[in-house]
Enzyme design. Structure first.
Site, short mmCIF file in Angstrom:
data_model
loop_
_atom_site.label_atom_id
_atom_site.label_comp_id
_atom_site.label_asym_id
_atom_site.label_seq_id
_atom_site.Cartn_x
_atom_site.Cartn_y
_atom_site.Cartn_z
N THR A 1 0.79 -1.32 0.03
CA THR A 1 0.01 0.17 0.12
C THR A 1 0.92 1.30 -0.04
O THR A 1 0.47 2.38 -0.62
CB THR A 1 -1.09 0.05 1.21
OG1 THR A 1 -1.69 -1.12 1.16
CG2 THR A 1 -1.80 1.26 1.51
N GLY A 2 1.78 1.23 0.60
CA GLY A 2 2.71 2.21 0.89
C GLY A 2 3.47 2.60 -0.43
O GLY A 2 3.55 3.70 -0.97
N TRP B 1 2.60 1.54 -3.44
CA TRP B 1 1.74 1.89 -4.54
C TRP B 1 1.54 3.43 -4.62
O TRP B 1 1.27 4.07 -5.68
CB TRP B 1 0.21 1.33 -4.08
CG TRP B 1 -0.80 1.78 -5.27
CD1 TRP B 1 -0.89 1.09 -6.27
CD2 TRP B 1 -1.59 2.89 -5.18
NE1 TRP B 1 -1.92 1.64 -7.00
CE2 TRP B 1 -2.31 2.69 -6.41
CE3 TRP B 1 -1.97 3.89 -4.46
CZ2 TRP B 1 -3.29 3.79 -6.92
CZ3 TRP B 1 -3.20 4.92 -4.67
CH2 TRP B 1 -3.62 4.59 -5.83
N HIS B 2 1.53 4.05 -3.28
CA HIS B 2 1.33 5.69 -3.25
C HIS B 2 2.64 6.40 -3.85
O HIS B 2 2.41 7.82 -4.21
CB HIS B 2 1.17 5.90 -1.89
CG HIS B 2 -0.26 5.89 -1.50
ND1 HIS B 2 -0.61 4.68 -0.87
CD2 HIS B 2 -1.26 6.41 -1.57
CE1 HIS B 2 -1.86 4.81 -0.61
NE2 HIS B 2 -2.49 5.73 -0.95
N GLY B 3 3.88 5.80 -3.84
CA GLY B 3 4.83 6.61 -4.70
C GLY B 3 6.11 5.59 -4.29
O GLY B 3 6.06 5.02 -3.34
#
Lengths: 488, 481
Positions: free
Chosen positions: B325-326, B328-330
């Site tokens: 998830t982390g 995916w954000h950048g």
């Protein structure tokens, strides 16, 4: 009364129809207004800039998206109702809190101002003070007489031409080097904030020292660092509260690190002594003609001449309603709008005629005869500071026939210098001034491959060189990058 | 093009809804919608379009193969091949620079790191396409025979570049048979304009508060020095304003997408459910970016075993999901740190602390603090700035508790921030429902509510226009005179 089911349905349905019509109608009307290309403004008087132009089409721009983002910016930037929308937005934002004071463009950082001498080169962060020499160009030799290159130039004595020049030169890529920067607004007045940068200031001193070395034996260099308003107008306590640098100490630092041959004058104490007078504008980052006058008197002491009293000037102008750069930078702060400035200007006695070169959009310049103190009563109220010295044109000159001793001076300036120049006119026979931001470009057009100040001094046999710049720009790295090529 | 731009609202969007209303044949309607979506996507540069077309082709072809193949093994191998290929492409475009930078730090090579521009929306449409292929594999949906219709799903401009991550099975029926109901059109108009005003006025205003505290420096080193010099209260103001900004900004995009969808007959699921009223971190993630969390839940967490496994395995599953998830954000360590930060709190809530025993008000405050602190990790990609910001929150930078600049920013925006905080709660919705209920009981109220309902979208549009014009007003105004 409780509505019946049928009534409820009927009214709901009618609401939906009206809502849809209103929504679509609004969008279509606004969309239509957006299509009125002829109603799109091209310039913003308030922001003093040309608005974004429709981008030129290129396959590369379509490929990387820059063409479309250009269209998007153009659409928004020149939308016909934009100024009105901005006004409304500013009014709405007044409701966001209890706005009696504000700091705009906060985010600069002040270095401590060291006492004692410093190693300029180490501070400036470079091993050598000599930049790579510029390649020789094949530019034609400068014309033997007159100031002009190109083909559109008149070499006639200055005769004011008012029908053609509209007060706008072409936007120059460097004209944005001087900015209002961080602003503190309180009680209906704006104050420019100064933050000392040690490394950049060291670079400025190195440039000045190099220039002084090159001019040794040829011309006398003077340095006047024009103060920024907060350091003069605000109390010490308020200055500390905001966290800005002490302008007196900073100016002392500059002067201490300049070559002994440079004649300097710290005008901060004098201006502070007069800070109950109208020496800085409330709505603009510049000093007033009166502020510049007190600085002029200080310079006279250093130069060893007697300053003219204000009563010496036979003609004066006053322009009311000035709303300057603080006003536009603050998105038209209402407290500033309620306190417009008055621009007072003192016309030199010897002559009010000058010649100046105004940049055209195609990179050429046109020479105009103009007035040193110009009547700007018909100008947009945001542009009244243009009354002085033709605004920020690249190269300007005056022949004051009232003085016949052959004396000459060159003022290297930013816009702070504009209000200062009129006082010098009556002291010299030949007065030249250049705006460091676009002088190099002018030299390129006029056919002078060497844009250095010393080259100009030699060509014109100039005796005095006055560096009249605001203390903030003397510590701005992008401004220093531009100075690099002419301060030699 | 972004939704919150004048050219989108007055030109693109107007043209889109008018053509959608005028064209009645569904095939033609879809062709027009696809054309609009591709223009919208190409607006960021045509160079990105081939990648979108290619990724869609890979997934379209793979899904058809999966459906046609008989043996489970063959289906699975096709799926795996598709996933590897698609994730590899995503990885190359999104993470190459990040990976090589870390290699460079550790091993000293490569000397030059290629600058790969991240194609716009790639994280969103890749996940949409992946969900489609996996759903086909699982038999949850039929494969789409027509490439262009799958392309319409992937590129649909409502959600292609900023979510929500829409499942194919949720919009397939709308793509093929959508009809616009008048009540939905009305709801869509309100939802879109609420979203637009939320973005243009509230989110941009909160961003301006952060900018006013931190200033306008572009240089990373100077910004770090400014962050370090920011007073404690200034740093807390930044944290609050940024916390509000990120919700208002992101949820506004979802509002606009959902609203535009309703105006054209598409039904997208809710992506946010007032996340800042959550009373635990677990609750927060049930309410925040729901389409992303459900994606990870359905396609990563549950296939890994979810929570129906040993404690150790469950913690591992959470670790993987939150690490991803982390990421995916950048492509930066702070995002991974941010993801793992939540992993830690979720494990604590699951295994170490019974949050039910904490008083409700305190639980809520704690959850909000954890979330807000998390946004500071999210905010700073630059490690020096991040370190200075985190220390600054606790007064470890040696600054005063307060400074004039941040005090002024607070005083000048306090009412606005209170309004934004209220806008992040269900207060508006509750008030609106109350009005609606009242209108059902009284004819006069019904008429007044009708006027309010009809006029509100135009008012919101006006406010949004004002803010958009105001924000595009260049604050760096320089002087020729």
């Amino acid at each position: 009364m409780r509505p019946t089911k049928q009534e409820f349905q009927r009214i709901r349905l009618r609401t939906i129809h009206i809502k849809t019509l209103l929504f679509l109608g609004f969008l279509v009307i606004m969309g239509f207004i957006g299509l009125l290309w002829f109603a799109r403004p091209k310039t913003s008087e308030l922001e003093k800039r040309d608005l974004t132009k429709f981008p030129s089409f290129s396959l590369k721009g379509v490929w990387d998206g820059s063409f479309f983002s250009g269209v998007e910016t153009w659409y928004a930037d020149t939308y016909p109702l934009r100024e009105g929308l901005i006004d409304a937005n500013t009014k709405m934002e007044q409701l966001y809190g209890f706005k009696t004071e504000q700091i705009i463009n906060n985010g600069e950082k002040a270095d401590a101002i060291p006492t004692g001498t410093v190693d300029l080169e180490a501070l400036a962060g470079r091993g050598t003070t000599e930049p790579a020499s510029e390649p020789a160009t094949d530019s034609p030799a400068p014309p033997a007489t007159g100031e002009s290159g190109g083909t559109t130039v008149s070499t006639e004595p200055a005769e004011p031409v008012t029908t053609e020049y509209n007060g706008h030169g072409a936007a120059d890529e460097n004209h944005d080097l001087e900015k209002a920067g961080s602003i503190y607004i309180a009680d209906g007045a704006g104050y420019g904030l100064y933050y000392f940068s040690e490394s950049n200031s060291a670079r400025y001193c190195l440039l000045v020292n190099k220039l002084a070395k090159n001019l040794a034996g040829k011309a006398q260099v003077y340095s006047i660092l024009c103060p920024i308003s907060a350091g003069i107008m605000l109390s010490q306590e308020d200055q500390e509260k905001i966290g800005i640098s002490d302008e007196y100490a900073a100016a002392e630092w500059f002067y201490r690190n300049m070559d002994a041959s440079v004649k300097t004058t710290n005008v901060v104490p004098t201006l502070k002594a007069h800070n109950d007078e109208y020496i800085f504008f409330r709505t603009d980052h510049h000093w007033t003609a009166l502020g510049a006058y007190y600085a002029y008197r200080e310079w006279c002491k250093v130069k060893g001449v007697t300053p003219h009293e204000l009563s010496f000037f036979e003609k004066t102008y006053e322009f009311d309603g000035f709303l300057g750069t603080f006003y536009s930078n603050s998105n038209k702060d209402p407290s500033l709008a309620a306190n417009p400035d008055t621009v007072k200007a003192y016309v030199p006695n010897g002559t009010n005629k000058m010649n100046m070169f105004v940049a055209n959009n195609d990179g050429t310049f046109t020479e105009y005869g103009w007035r040193i103190v110009n009547d700007v009563s018909n100008y947009n109220k945001t542009q009244l500071y243009a009354a002085f010295a033709g605004g920020d044109q690249a190269y300007n000159y005056v022949h004051n026939e009232a003085v016949t001793d052959g004396s000459s001076v060159l003022i290297v300036k930013d816009s702070y210098g504009n209000a200062f120049i009129p006082y010098l006119i009556d002291h010299y026979e030949y007065i030249y001034w250049i705006d460091f931001r676009n002088y190099k470009k002018w030299c390129g057009w006029a056919g002078y491959p060497d844009p250095s100040i010393s080259n100009l001094v030699e060509r014109k046999n100039i005796q005095d060189v006055i560096l009249c710049q605001n203390i903030s720009i003397a510590g701005s790295s992008s401004a220093l990058d531009v100075m690099e090529s002419i301060y030699k | 093009m972004v939704f919150s731009s004048l050219i989108f609202v007055f030109l693109f969007f107007v043209a889109n809804i008018i053509t959608q209303a005028l064209v009645t044949d569904m095939r033609k309607k879809n062709i027009v919608m696809l054309a609009f979506s591709l223009v919208f996507y190409a607006w960021a540069g045509i160079r990105y379009v081939p990648l979108l077309l290619g990724m869609t082709f890979i997934c379209w072809f793979s899904a058809l193969l999966i459906q046609r193949r008989r043996s489970p093994k063959a289906k699975k191998s096709t799926l795996v091949a598709c996933l590897v290929l698609v994730l590899l492409i995503l990885g190359v475009f999104k993470y190459t620079g990040f990976f090589l930078r870390n290699v460079q730090v550790l091993l000293g090579f490569p000397k030059v790191i290629p600058e790969i521009v991240l194609p716009i929306g790639i994280s969103f449409y890749t996940f949409q396409l992946l969900s489609y292929v996996i759903d086909v594999y699982r038999g949850d949906t039929e494969a789409q025979e027509k490439y262009w219709l799958l392309l319409l799903y992937a590129s649909l401009f409502h959600q292609c570049i900023a979510g929500p991550i829409v499942r194919y099975r949720d919009v397939n029926q709308d793509i093929l048979y959508r009809r616009v109901k008048q009540t939905e059109l009305s709801r869509g108009i309100t939802r879109f304009t609420v979203g637009l005003a939320k973005k243009a006025v509230l989110a941009n205003g909160c961003a301006a508060v952060v900018r006013d505290v931190f200033g306008i420096a572009q240089d990373a080193e100077l910004t770090a020095a400014i962050v370090q010099g920011t007073s404690v209260s200034g740093m807390w103001l930044v944290m609050i304003a940024y916390t509000l900004f990120i919700y208002l900004d992101f949820s506004a995009y979802s509002d606009m997408a959902i609203g535009m969808g309703l105006m054209c007959g598409f039904h997208y699921k809710e992506n946010f459910n007032y996340p800042y009223v959550a009373d635990s971190v677990t609750d927060f993630w049930r309410r925040w970016h729901i389409s992303l969390s459900t994606f990870f839940r359905d396609y990563v967490y549950i296939p890994l075993g979810g929570n129906r496994c040993s404690k150790g395995r469950h913690i591992f599953n959470l670790f993987v999901v939150w690490g991803l998830t982390g990421m995916w954000h950048g492509a930066s360590w702070n995002y991974i740190l941010w993801g793992l930060y939540y992993f830690v709190f979720l494990v604590i809530e699951k295994y170490l602390v019974d949050t039910g025993r904490i008083p409700k008000a305190l639980r809520h405050v704690l959850a909000l603090l954890i979330v807000a602190f998390g946004w500071m990790l999210f905010r700073f990609e630059d490690s020096a700035q991040l370190g200075a910001a985190l220390k600054g929150l606790f007064g470890l930078n040696g600054n005063d508790f307060t400074a004039l600049s941040s005090r002024l920013v607070f005083r000048n925006n306090v009412l606005f921030l209170i309004f934004c905080a209220a806008a992040a709660t269900p207060l508006g919705k509750t008030l609106s429902n109350m009005l609606k209920n009242l209108s059902q009981q009284n004819s006069l109220c019904l008429r007044l509510y009708g006027i309010w309902d009809a006029v509100l979208p135009v008012l919101l549009l006006l406010l949004a226009m004002m803010s958009l014009a105001g924000n595009q007003y260049n604050p760096f105004i320089y002087f020729q005179f």
